[in-house]
Structure formats: C-alpha cells, structure tokens
Design an enzyme around this catalytic site. Structure first.
Site, PDB file in Angstrom:
ATOM      1  N   GLU A   5      11.958  -3.296   4.137  1.00 44.02           N
ATOM      2  CA  GLU A   5      12.328  -1.885   4.072  1.00 44.02           C
ATOM      3  C   GLU A   5      13.675  -1.676   4.758  1.00 44.02           C
ATOM      4  OE1 GLU A   5       9.185   0.773   5.275  1.00 44.02           O
ATOM      5  OE2 GLU A   5      10.525   2.498   5.407  1.00 44.02           O
ATOM      6  N   ASP A  62      -2.444  -0.896   4.344  1.00 44.30           N
ATOM      7  CA  ASP A  62      -1.782  -1.081   5.642  1.00 44.30           C
ATOM      8  C   ASP A  62      -2.793  -1.122   6.777  1.00 44.30           C
ATOM      9  OD1 ASP A  62       0.925  -1.211   5.056  1.00 44.30           O
ATOM     10  OD2 ASP A  62       1.225   0.963   5.177  1.00 44.30           O
ATOM     11  N   GLU A  75       2.914  -5.060   9.900  1.00 46.19           N
ATOM     12  CA  GLU A  75       4.331  -4.922  10.226  1.00 46.19           C
ATOM     13  C   GLU A  75       4.698  -5.864  11.369  1.00 46.19           C
ATOM     14  OE1 GLU A  75       5.407  -0.877  11.085  1.00 46.19           O
ATOM     15  OE2 GLU A  75       4.674  -0.149   9.154  1.00 46.19           O
ATOM     16  N   ASP A  77       0.247   3.523   5.245  1.00 43.59           N
ATOM     17  CA  ASP A  77       0.005   4.427   6.376  1.00 43.59           C
ATOM     18  C   ASP A  77       1.040   5.558   6.382  1.00 43.59           C
ATOM     19  OD1 ASP A  77       2.152   2.920   7.214  1.00 43.59           O
ATOM     20  OD2 ASP A  77       1.318   2.416   9.178  1.00 43.59           O
ATOM     21  N   SER A  78       1.951   5.539   5.395  1.00 43.11           N
ATOM     22  CA  SER A  78       2.813   6.702   5.155  1.00 43.11           C
ATOM     23  C   SER A  78       1.966   7.936   4.848  1.00 43.11           C
ATOM     24  CB  SER A  78       3.779   6.424   3.991  1.00 43.11           C
ATOM     25  OG  SER A  78       3.066   6.034   2.834  1.00 43.11           O
TER      26      SER A  78
HETATM   27  O1  KIV Z   1       3.266   3.124   4.204  1.00 48.82           O
HETATM   28  C1  KIV Z   1       4.043   2.942   3.255  1.00 48.82           C
HETATM   29  O2  KIV Z   1       4.148   3.737   2.309  1.00 48.82           O
HETATM   30  C2  KIV Z   1       4.868   1.731   3.266  1.00 48.82           C
HETATM   31  C3  KIV Z   1       5.941   1.619   2.230  1.00 48.82           C
HETATM   32  C4  KIV Z   1       7.033   2.588   2.450  1.00 48.82           C
HETATM   33  C5  KIV Z   1       6.454   0.226   2.124  1.00 48.82           C
HETATM   34  O3  KIV Z   1       4.666   0.890   4.102  1.00 48.82           O
HETATM   35 NA    NA Z   2       3.329   1.550   5.801  1.00 48.80          NA
END
Ligand code: KIV
Ligand code: NA
Length: 265
Positions: free
Chosen positions: A181, A84, A114, A45-46
């Site tokens: 993280e 995610d 999470e 979700d980044s």
């Molecule tokens: O969303 C993401 O890219 C992540 C990673 C940084 C672990 O959760």
């Molecule tokens: Na993430």
C-alpha cells in the site's frame, strides 16, 4: 464460476493475467463483487473507517472481523475470501494462532497481517499449520500512530532496502500473497522482480499482479476527499453498482487502471 483458490491466483500470475480484489464487508456486496468476477474479496479492517466511522483501523476488534467475514461468506459466489487480523490480535504467537483460527472458521480462506521481518516466525508456523498468509507491507494503517499519519512509504533508501528485505523474507517464510500500500511505483516494479508469489497493490502503480480498492471509494460513496490512488468507477459503467464493479474489473485486466496519475513517484 469455479471457486477461486490460491492455485488460481498463481496460475493467473504465471499467465500474466491481472486479477482484482475489492473490499467486501457484507453479504450483498460480496455477492455483487464475486458475481462480477472479482477474484479476491478482502474483509478489510478498513471497515473501522468505512462502516464504523472511526478515523483509523485501530479500534476494530476480532469479533467485528468475525461477524463481517461470516456475512461475506454467505454472499460469496466463488471468490477467495481474505480477512484482516485487526490491531493487536497477532501480537504473540498463541494469540496469532487463535485469531487466525477464528477468522478461518468464520469463512476466511487467507488471513492478512500487517508487518515485515518481525512476522517471519508467525508466517512460517501459520503456513505449516495450513493457514495461508498475506503479508501487507508499505503503508500499514494499523501503525498510523507510529507513522504520524498516512504517508507514502519506501521513499528513502533505507526504507526501500527494508521493504525489499521484508518482501523476500515473507516469501521465504511461506507467505502466500504480498500486498503493498502506498509505495513508489518504481519500487513496486523492482520488488516484482524479486518475489514469485502473487502481489496485490494499492497506490503502488500498475506493475503488481493485482489491484485492490476499498469498495465504497470506487463507487464514489465517500464523504472525504479520496486518496490519489482511488478512482470512482461509477461514471465508467452503466450507472449501476454492478456496472461500476464490472468496469473496475475490465480496467484492471486491460491495464488501463491504475494510470500514472494514481501512482507515486
Ligand atoms: O482494510 C483494507 O481495506 C485494506 C486494503 C486497503 C488493502 O487493508
Ligand atoms: Na486492512
């Protein structure tokens, strides 16, 4: 390449062979990363930050994640796809089941959530229903508004104990993978002695079974100052994106990345 499964990751862990994970949000990069031998593609979700330009992952929707998971599935050359669950799409049990089903139908092999102890029942029920779960601990970006910023987690003794407890609880509940993280490298080392499922780290030092980076960060395609744990692999390869990804894979496998300068004391 033979398709990577959870059994592959467990086997690599048993052998002591490091494996790699990179974010992927589209078909082309999914193809490049999986062809370069990246074992796990994370539809993170980044993408809220990297693709959508938000300053957190909070605005990302389940529909966004479904779309990008479908894109990644089409380009994938045998990697394990982890997606995610975005903010507040796993707040209740019913909602969690529906959200996971949607991501699995879109092409995810593993879903990532999470949080710690509060997820124990969800992890257990998802696992019983055939949904492999990765539990993301430490700095959990969906909680940025609660944390008051992006800060290293697990520095004081109470937080350390809670992280160790959450780790053991997640494995007991049936989690398939753990991801940490931004925690101190020595805490990661300690947790590695307490769990037996595959562990992925970012900003957590070299002791985990695997490393993950945001693809754009490791290609140097960033507009902001990168975090301490990021390394730009473009100069390490032959100048191509394929070369940079190959250099990342080689560095993680040989243990040269992450170095001490990428971790937190
Ligand atoms: O969303 C993401 O890219 C992540 C990673 C940084 C672990 O959760
Ligand atoms: Na993430």
């Amino acid at each position: 390449m033979m398709a990577i499964t959870l059994s592959t990751l467990n086997k690599l862990k048993q052998e002591g062979t490091k494996f790699t994970c990179l974010t992927a949000y589209d078909s082309t990069f999914s193809n490049l990363a999986s062809s370069a031998g990246v074992e796990v593609l994370l539809v993170g979700d980044s993408l809220g930050n990297v693709l959508q330009g938000h300053d957190s992952t909070v605005p990302v929707t389940l529909q966004d994640m479904i779309y990008h998971t479908q894109c990644v599935r089409r380009g994938n050359q045998g990697a394990l796809i982890m997606a995610d669950l975005p903010f507040m799409t796993y707040a209740t049990e019913e909602q969690t089941f529906d959200s996971c089903a949607a991501l699995m139908r879109a092409g995810a092999h593993v879903v990532k959530l999470e949080g710690g102890a509060w997820l124990k029942d969800s992890v257990k029920k998802l696992s019983e229903r055939g949904v492999p779960v990765c539990i993301h601990l430490g700095l959990t970006p969906q909680s940025v508004n609660k944390f008051g910023g992006y800060k290293v987690q697990g520095r004081d003794p109470a937080e350390r104990d809670a992280l160790i407890r959450d780790s053991i609880a997640a494995e007991e509940a049936g989690a398939a993978i753990l991801l940490y993280e931004c925690i101190p490298s020595d805490l990661m080392e300690l947790i590695m002695t307490k769990v037996s499922i595959p562990v992925i780290g970012i900003g957590a030092g070299p002791s985990s079974d695997a490393q993950v980076l945001v693809l754009h960060d490791m290609l140097g395609a960033t507009t902001r100052k990168p975090a301490k744990f990021v390394k730009n692999f473009m100069p390490e390869g032959d100048g191509s994106i394929q070369g940079a990804i190959a250099a990342y894979v080689a560095a993680v496998k040989s243990g040269t990345f992450p170095g001490p300068e990428h971790g937190f004391a």
